[in-house]
Enzyme design. Structure first.
Site, PDB file in Angstrom:
ATOM      1  N   CYS A   1      -4.871  -5.219   5.186  1.00  0.00           N
ATOM      2  CA  CYS A   1      -4.051  -4.253   5.737  1.00  0.00           C
ATOM      3  C   CYS A   1      -2.659  -4.530   5.158  1.00  0.00           C
ATOM      4  O   CYS A   1      -1.632  -3.753   4.389  1.00  0.00           O
ATOM      5  CB  CYS A   1      -3.868  -3.877   7.287  1.00  0.00           C
TER       6      CYS A   1
ATOM      7  N   GLU B   1       0.064   5.262   4.892  1.00  0.00           N
ATOM      8  CA  GLU B   1      -0.976   4.540   4.525  1.00  0.00           C
ATOM      9  C   GLU B   1      -2.096   4.099   5.471  1.00  0.00           C
ATOM     10  O   GLU B   1      -1.792   3.959   6.714  1.00  0.00           O
ATOM     11  CB  GLU B   1      -0.525   3.185   3.785  1.00  0.00           C
TER      12      GLU B   1
END
Ligand code: SAH
Ligand code: SF4
Length: 383
Positions: A356, A97
């Site tokens: 994040c 990711e």
């Protein structure tokens, strides 16, 4: 250690030195390394067949020697106007990711936004912090240096698919933060190799001062990082101002308690003469008390550190909650009154660490993987 499945080295994991060596073994002159790296990082050309200034034999050698497609882009997702996410899939089907965050700059308003890329260094995480979804499923594997660099190349490609200029595209970003999935300092060699490539003149030319490494507190590696010549910024996920509270949510604290961690941070900031950031997620009734704020203040002052308070983003399946706004403000006020440089993030998504952390958490891996497989047939782009 489990390694990525491709038997060939990833081209984006090569340094000028290592590439020159490989070329020399193949009887090629050193200047070819510069030419190849220019194709990759200046012109953003991944396919050796398109490196037209190189002799055909050399192009074939590159194709046969290197893996030039370490991960396919299988999903892009914009979760709000400020954050976007890329999901990359290497051949072993692990998911990597990468998050792009556009956040209004403090005090400037919406007209100028700060663009940040948040990169991952591992698939999963072994450190099992109680509040974090990355740790929930455990550690799967380290990312290779080339897989870390590939995340940035994919972001550049997404930003502007029409202009084939990796360096220029990356230069439009303000920061790179190593705060995605995984504990960066537990994959130290690959991280350093990747960031060397990102920073180098022959690589992506992105300034070390604009790169922040976030760690849960691996004291020996923090000291090791202090000795590196490249001056990266350091953020510490502190989240507890006493061993008692920190150990409740971060198992790493039992291995490296504050008495070991804090001197390591001090050694880093003394060496680099730069403020470190202490990330402190505020979790209701756990670490949001005035006592914790009063314990945090002298730590931050001693380290000359900036404190970044991040209201906790709730994670499905985990019991923790975000404190009330009043409690958040009260915590920040105690720090400010104690002369500690403090930021309290209000809107979710606008904080880098929270964004994040949170985006990653929202992606239930199995669901994303299923969706990714559907989409991969239609997108299927590789760097
Ligand atoms: N392993 C490293 C880097 C990845 S975690 C580290 O721990 O620092 C990146 C940041 O996201 C850390 O500060 C982490 O504490 C934060 N984070 C994780 N889960 C979060 C959540 N639910 N809400 C807000 N921040 C979170
Ligand atoms: Fe791993 Fe960082 Fe999450 Fe802790 S906060 S589990 S170290 S990714």
């Amino acid at each position: 250690m489990v390694q990525p499945v491709s038997p060939r080295p990833i081209l984006y994991g090569e340094t000028l030195e290592s590439l020159t060596e490989r070329l020399a073994e193949n009887g090629q002159p050193a200047y070819r390394a510069h030419q190849i790296l220019d194709w990759v990082y200046k012109k953003r050309v991944a396919d050796p067949a398109a490196m037209t200034s190189l002799p055909t034999r050399l192009r074939t050698w590159i194709t046969e020697t290197f893996n030039t497609q370490p991960a396919r882009l299988v999903l892009t997702k914009t979760s709000s106007d400020v954050t976007g996410k890329l999901l990359l899939e290497p051949p072993d089907k692990a998911l990597i990711e990468t998050v792009v965050i556009r956040a209004p700059m403090d005090g400037v308003g919406a007209e100028r936004s700060r663009k940040t890329i948040c990169i991952s260094t591992q698939v999963g995480c072994a450190y099992g912090c109680r509040f974090c979804a990355s740790g929930l499923a455990g550690w799967k594997r380290d990312l290779a240096a080339g897989e870390i660099v590939a995340q940035l190349l994919h972001v550049c490609r997404q930003e502007d698919p029409t202009t084939p200029r990796a360096r220029e595209e990356l230069a439009s970003f303000d920061n790179i933060v190593v705060m995605g999935m995984g504990e960066p300092l537990a994959n130290y060699d690959n991280l350093l190799r990747a960031l060397t490539i990102v920073n180098a003149d022959w690589g992506l030319r992105f300034g070390a001062r604009r790169i922040t490494i976030s760690t849960s507190g691996l004291a020996p590696q923090i000291r090791q990082l202090a000795d590196e010549s490249l001056g990266f910024r350091l953020a510490i996920s502190l989240h507890g101002a006493t061993d008692e509270v920190r150990s409740q949510i971060m198992p790493i604290n039992r291995k490296y308690p504050l008495a070991e961690l804090l001197p390591a941070i001090e050694a880093f900031s003394q060496k680099h003469g730069r403020m470190v950031t202490l990330e402190f997620i505020l979790i209701a009734d756990l670490n949001d008390t005035p006592e914790q704020a009063r314990a945090l203040a002298p730590i931050a002052r001693q380290l000359h550190a900036h404190v970044n308070l991040i209201p906790y983003n709730t994670v499905e399946g985990l019991p923790w909650l975000r404190p009330t706004l009043q409690k958040q403000e009260a915590f920040a006020e105690i720090l400010r009154r104690a002369d500690v440089s403090t930021t309290l993030r209000r809107e979710k998504g606008h904080d880098i660490a929270a964004a994040c952390g949170q985006l990653r958490l929202q992606t239930e891996e199995s669901r994303a993987a299923a969706k990714a497989r559907q989409i991969s047939a239609s997108v299927g782009a590789a760097v």
